[in-house]
Design an enzyme around this catalytic site. Structure first.
Site, PDB file in Angstrom:
ATOM      1  N   LYS A   1      72.690 -25.528  47.002  1.00  0.00           N
ATOM      2  CA  LYS A   1      71.370 -26.013  46.588  1.00  0.00           C
ATOM      3  C   LYS A   1      70.552 -26.519  47.779  1.00  0.00           C
ATOM      4  O   LYS A   1      69.372 -26.221  47.907  1.00  0.00           O
ATOM      5  CB  LYS A   1      71.503 -27.149  45.562  1.00  0.00           C
ATOM      6  CG  LYS A   1      72.165 -26.778  44.271  1.00  0.00           C
ATOM      7  CD  LYS A   1      72.054 -27.893  43.237  1.00  0.00           C
ATOM      8  CE  LYS A   1      72.637 -29.211  43.690  1.00  0.00           C
ATOM      9  NZ  LYS A   1      74.085 -29.154  43.968  1.00  0.00           N
TER      10      LYS A   1
ATOM     11  N   ARG B   1      86.171 -25.987  54.772  1.00  0.00           N
ATOM     12  CA  ARG B   1      85.388 -26.730  55.768  1.00  0.00           C
ATOM     13  C   ARG B   1      86.309 -27.558  56.660  1.00  0.00           C
ATOM     14  O   ARG B   1      87.272 -28.156  56.189  1.00  0.00           O
ATOM     15  CB  ARG B   1      84.385 -27.641  55.052  1.00  0.00           C
ATOM     16  CG  ARG B   1      83.424 -28.354  55.984  1.00  0.00           C
ATOM     17  CD  ARG B   1      82.210 -28.870  55.259  1.00  0.00           C
ATOM     18  NE  ARG B   1      82.520 -29.763  54.148  1.00  0.00           N
ATOM     19  CZ  ARG B   1      81.603 -30.255  53.323  1.00  0.00           C
ATOM     20  NH1 ARG B   1      80.345 -29.895  53.453  1.00  0.00           N
ATOM     21  NH2 ARG B   1      81.945 -31.062  52.337  1.00  0.00           N
TER      22      ARG B   1
ATOM     23  N   ARG C   1      85.650 -33.474  41.544  1.00  0.00           N
ATOM     24  CA  ARG C   1      84.183 -33.498  41.623  1.00  0.00           C
ATOM     25  C   ARG C   1      83.572 -32.452  40.689  1.00  0.00           C
ATOM     26  O   ARG C   1      82.554 -32.709  40.034  1.00  0.00           O
ATOM     27  CB  ARG C   1      83.730 -33.226  43.064  1.00  0.00           C
ATOM     28  CG  ARG C   1      83.966 -34.390  44.005  1.00  0.00           C
ATOM     29  CD  ARG C   1      83.932 -33.964  45.463  1.00  0.00           C
ATOM     30  NE  ARG C   1      82.602 -33.594  45.903  1.00  0.00           N
ATOM     31  CZ  ARG C   1      82.357 -32.945  47.045  1.00  0.00           C
ATOM     32  NH1 ARG C   1      83.338 -32.571  47.819  1.00  0.00           N
ATOM     33  NH2 ARG C   1      81.121 -32.653  47.382  1.00  0.00           N
TER      34      ARG C   1
ATOM     35  N   ARG D   1      70.522 -36.184  36.103  1.00  0.00           N
ATOM     36  CA  ARG D   1      71.961 -35.907  35.991  1.00  0.00           C
ATOM     37  C   ARG D   1      72.452 -36.021  34.552  1.00  0.00           C
ATOM     38  O   ARG D   1      73.547 -35.584  34.232  1.00  0.00           O
ATOM     39  CB  ARG D   1      72.763 -36.902  36.839  1.00  0.00           C
ATOM     40  CG  ARG D   1      72.667 -36.679  38.327  1.00  0.00           C
ATOM     41  CD  ARG D   1      73.622 -37.587  39.071  1.00  0.00           C
ATOM     42  NE  ARG D   1      73.454 -37.503  40.512  1.00  0.00           N
ATOM     43  CZ  ARG D   1      74.020 -36.600  41.287  1.00  0.00           C
ATOM     44  NH1 ARG D   1      74.805 -35.682  40.751  1.00  0.00           N
ATOM     45  NH2 ARG D   1      73.824 -36.610  42.594  1.00  0.00           N
TER      46      ARG D   1
ATOM     47  N   ARG E   1      88.498 -33.203  55.611  1.00  0.00           N
ATOM     48  CA  ARG E   1      88.149 -34.493  55.016  1.00  0.00           C
ATOM     49  C   ARG E   1      88.819 -34.639  53.659  1.00  0.00           C
ATOM     50  O   ARG E   1      89.069 -33.642  52.975  1.00  0.00           O
ATOM     51  CB  ARG E   1      86.627 -34.599  54.832  1.00  0.00           C
ATOM     52  CG  ARG E   1      85.875 -34.714  56.128  1.00  0.00           C
ATOM     53  CD  ARG E   1      84.362 -34.703  55.981  1.00  0.00           C
ATOM     54  NE  ARG E   1      83.851 -34.626  54.627  1.00  0.00           N
ATOM     55  CZ  ARG E   1      82.571 -34.382  54.341  1.00  0.00           C
ATOM     56  NH1 ARG E   1      81.708 -34.164  55.301  1.00  0.00           N
ATOM     57  NH2 ARG E   1      82.159 -34.327  53.096  1.00  0.00           N
TER      58      ARG E   1
END
Length: 208
Positions: free
Chosen positions: A13, A122, A166, A88, A155
């Site tokens: 996004k 990542r 998430r 949200r 991370r």
């Protein structure tokens, strides 16, 4: 054009919003940026947000809605805006409709497996914070930063269990919003799995 961007973490996004700002000549407004600006300005709502965030709590609907209302009243939103991270929840969507009417809601559709691959691949530098990716942006030397030669690591929020959590939270919160806007005939679905250029072209077509 007044747009809302919906999509899970890792859907791209933010990347598309940066390009859409140039295409549509409207500001990209994220709740994170609104919170930071309000805190920096030390406005009454900003001071309230600072105390909430300092306590480790989430900013409540009323405060968030108040800040978004203030931001959308600024002069740079006269031609439109891209809202990212708001609404949200259904109550936030209903509150928004009382002070601003959106033209379209863009839903970035991407399977959870693709999100896990994107975020799980990542790697972040411990020294300078630069990001790399094991598939899409490899460092020149494995696990070594191109910029400062720091060690690259995964991370905690990029680990598979955290990503799945998430996504679970996102699906619970956002599925009702997708249905809410689809019923109002405002929803536009865009496949977020191809490369950025293809997603941008599909976005342009969907905006007419």
């Amino acid at each position: 054009m007044k747009l809302i961007f919906l999509g899970p973490p890792g859907a791209g996004k933010g990347t598309l919003a940066a390009k859409a700002v140039d295409i549509l000549n409207v500001p990209h407004i994220s709740t994170g940026n609104i919170f930071r600006a309000a805190i920096a300005a030390a406005s009454p709502l900003g001071l309230k947000v600072k105390s909430i965030l300092d306590s480790g709590a989430l900013v409540d609907d009323d405060t968030t809605i108040g800040l978004v209302r203030e931001r959308l009243a600024e002069t740079d939103t006269q031609k439109g805006y891209i809202l990212d991270g708001f609404p949200r929840t259904i109550p936030q969507a209903e509150a928004l409709s009382e002070f601003s009417q959106v033209d379209k809601v863009v839903n970035f559709d991407i399977p959870d497996t693709a999100v896990v691959e994107r975020l799980g691949g990542r790697r972040t530098c411990r020294k300078c914070g630069a990001n790399f990716h094991i598939h899409f942006g490899k460092p020149k030397k494995e696990n070594v930063c191109d910029h400062c030669e720091g060690e690259l690591y995964t991370r905690d929020d990029d680990k598979e269990e955290a990503i799945k959590k998430r996504l679970e939270v996102y699906r619970e919160q956002t599925a009702p919003l997708i249905d809410h806007y689809r019923k109002k005939d405002l929803l536009v679905d865009i496949d977020a799995t191809p490369k950025v250029d293809e997603v941008v072209e599909n976005f342009k077509k969907s905006m007419g």
